[in-house]
Design an enzyme around this catalytic site. Structure first.
Site, short mmCIF file in Angstrom:
data_model
loop_
_atom_site.label_atom_id
_atom_site.label_comp_id
_atom_site.label_asym_id
_atom_site.label_seq_id
_atom_site.Cartn_x
_atom_site.Cartn_y
_atom_site.Cartn_z
N ASN A 1 0.98 -1.11 0.01
CA ASN A 1 0.14 0.00 -0.01
C ASN A 1 0.98 1.21 -0.08
O ASN A 1 1.52 1.49 1.14
CB ASN A 1 -0.94 -0.06 1.07
CG ASN A 1 -1.71 1.27 1.47
OD1 ASN A 1 -1.84 2.20 0.63
ND2 ASN A 1 -2.19 1.48 2.64
N TRP A 2 0.94 1.90 -1.24
CA TRP A 2 2.00 3.02 -1.17
C TRP A 2 1.44 4.22 -0.69
O TRP A 2 1.97 5.21 -0.52
CB TRP A 2 2.34 3.28 -2.75
CG TRP A 2 3.27 2.28 -3.21
CD1 TRP A 2 3.74 1.24 -2.53
CD2 TRP A 2 3.77 2.38 -4.71
NE1 TRP A 2 4.70 0.63 -3.54
CE2 TRP A 2 4.82 1.29 -4.81
CE3 TRP A 2 3.32 3.09 -5.73
CZ2 TRP A 2 5.24 1.02 -5.77
CZ3 TRP A 2 4.11 3.10 -7.02
CH2 TRP A 2 4.97 1.93 -7.22
N LYS A 3 0.07 4.25 -0.25
CA LYS A 3 -0.81 5.55 0.36
C LYS A 3 -0.29 6.72 -0.52
O LYS A 3 -0.36 6.56 -1.72
CB LYS A 3 0.16 5.51 1.83
CG LYS A 3 0.05 4.34 2.62
CD LYS A 3 0.01 4.63 4.03
CE LYS A 3 0.20 3.23 4.75
NZ LYS A 3 0.28 3.47 6.37
N HIS B 1 -9.24 0.98 5.19
CA HIS B 1 -8.13 1.12 5.92
C HIS B 1 -8.25 1.96 6.94
O HIS B 1 -9.40 3.04 7.22
CB HIS B 1 -7.08 1.68 4.83
CG HIS B 1 -5.88 1.89 5.34
ND1 HIS B 1 -5.22 2.61 6.25
CD2 HIS B 1 -4.74 1.10 5.08
CE1 HIS B 1 -3.90 2.39 6.53
NE2 HIS B 1 -3.73 1.26 5.94
N GLU C 1 -6.72 4.24 8.26
CA GLU C 1 -6.40 5.75 8.07
C GLU C 1 -7.94 6.40 7.43
O GLU C 1 -7.72 7.74 7.58
CB GLU C 1 -5.15 6.00 6.97
CG GLU C 1 -3.90 5.77 7.77
CD GLU C 1 -2.79 5.22 6.92
OE1 GLU C 1 -2.70 5.42 5.71
OE2 GLU C 1 -1.80 4.60 7.59
N GLU D 1 -5.51 -5.43 10.74
CA GLU D 1 -4.22 -4.58 10.87
C GLU D 1 -4.48 -3.83 12.36
O GLU D 1 -5.32 -2.83 12.17
CB GLU D 1 -4.29 -3.37 9.66
CG GLU D 1 -3.98 -3.97 8.41
CD GLU D 1 -3.53 -3.04 7.49
OE1 GLU D 1 -2.58 -3.13 7.17
OE2 GLU D 1 -4.30 -1.91 7.19
N GLY E 1 2.40 1.67 10.97
CA GLY E 1 3.41 2.79 10.74
C GLY E 1 4.23 3.31 12.02
O GLY E 1 5.02 4.21 11.86
N SER F 1 3.46 -2.57 10.26
CA SER F 1 4.95 -2.71 10.77
C SER F 1 5.31 -3.99 10.14
O SER F 1 6.60 -4.51 10.62
CB SER F 1 5.28 -2.27 11.93
OG SER F 1 4.81 -1.00 12.07
N GLY G 1 2.72 -1.36 4.45
CA GLY G 1 2.64 0.25 4.02
C GLY G 1 4.23 0.62 3.79
O GLY G 1 4.91 0.18 2.63
N GLY G 2 4.64 0.90 4.61
CA GLY G 2 6.20 1.66 4.56
C GLY G 2 7.24 0.71 3.81
O GLY G 2 8.09 1.35 3.00
C1 PEP Z 1 -0.73 0.02 6.19
O1 PEP Z 1 -0.70 1.30 5.82
O2 PEP Z 1 -1.66 -0.84 5.77
C2 PEP Z 1 0.43 -0.46 7.03
C3 PEP Z 1 0.30 -1.67 7.56
O3 PEP Z 1 1.44 0.27 6.95
P1 PEP Z 1 2.94 -0.04 7.73
O4 PEP Z 1 3.35 -1.49 7.01
O5 PEP Z 1 3.97 0.97 7.36
O6 PEP Z 1 2.73 -0.22 9.03
#
Ligand code: PEP
Length: 237
Positions: free
Chosen positions: A8-10, A95, A97, A162, A168, A200, A221-222
């Protein structure tokens, strides 16, 4: 079950990132990943531009959100049909966010239904916040979210667990907590739905997380922004 490694590049990147699937393919050729699926969900603006590079690299393409309606006066939104016509086969819905911005379980269910009607597979996200976890209510809260967010009659979907406090932050749930939560989720979604863990996930913890019972992949994500780390996670699957 075939693992799904989903990035997920956000709201990251620019048009030069269209080349990233080729970079991934160079690091981990499709012949080395016949047993799993790699998915990238870029900002919706990049989906059409990435359709060819993802196809050439044997990487699936997804969106990060879609609107519940097929079309209409919804400034700034994209419909599931648009997502599909741009070349995406998956869409993340719910999500945390976006839930933090007011998206409810009911909204998530309508979006998942809209995606499903277009033949786009929804990745339905659920997860508890830290207070809920510390109060010992994580399993019941996630159960309620799933019951309300998965639309009746939709069977082709992916469920992403999640924990909000792990997204994050560099914190991850323990293997025992993930195992317990995914067992609960398996009981709700049945044997055919892929259940992803997100929060993470990094190369350093991927093996442990991905080898946990009922974990069928990860939502990342990251660590999905760099193809080296995405490939290292994929190698752990
Ligand atoms: C996400 O945005 O779905 C996520 C899991 O981010 P991260 O891996 O950065 O925690």
């Amino acid at each position: 079950m075939r693992p799904l490694i989903a990035g997920n590049w956000k709201m990251h990147g620019d048009m030069s990132w269209v080349e990233k699937p080729a970079a991934f393919e160079a690091l981990m050729p499709a012949t080395e990943r016949k047993h799993l699926d790699i998915l990238i969900c870029p900002p919706s603006l990049f989906i059409a531009a990435m359709a060819a590079s993802c196809h050439e690299a044997n990487i699936l393409l997804g969106a990060q959100n879609c609107h519940r309606a097929e079309s209409g006066a919804h400034t700034g939104e994209v419909s599931a049909a648009m997502v599909k016509s741009a070349g995406a086969e998956f869409v993340i819905v719910g999500h945390s966010e976006r839930r933090a911005g007011g998206e409810t379980d009911e909204n998530v269910a309508t979006k998942a239904m809209a995606a499903s009607k277009q033949g786009v597979t929804p990745i339905i996200c659920v997860g508890e916040n830290l207070d809920v976890r510390e109060e010992g209510r994580a399993e019941s809260v996630v159960t309620d979210q799933i019951k309300a967010s998965v639309p009746a009659g939709v069977t082709d979907y992916v469920l992403a667990y999640e924990p909000i406090w792990a997204i994050g932050t560099g914190m991850t749930a323990t293997a025992d907590d993930i195992k317990a939560m995914h067992a609960v989720i398996r009981g709700l979604v049945g044997p055919k739905v892929r259940i992803l863990y997100g929060g993470s996930v990094k190369p350093v913890n991927a093996k442990k997380i991905l080898s946990t019972e009922n974990v069928n992949g990860a939502l990342i994500g990251g660590a999905s922004l760099e193809m080296e780390s995405l490939a290292a996670i994929a190698r752990a699957a």
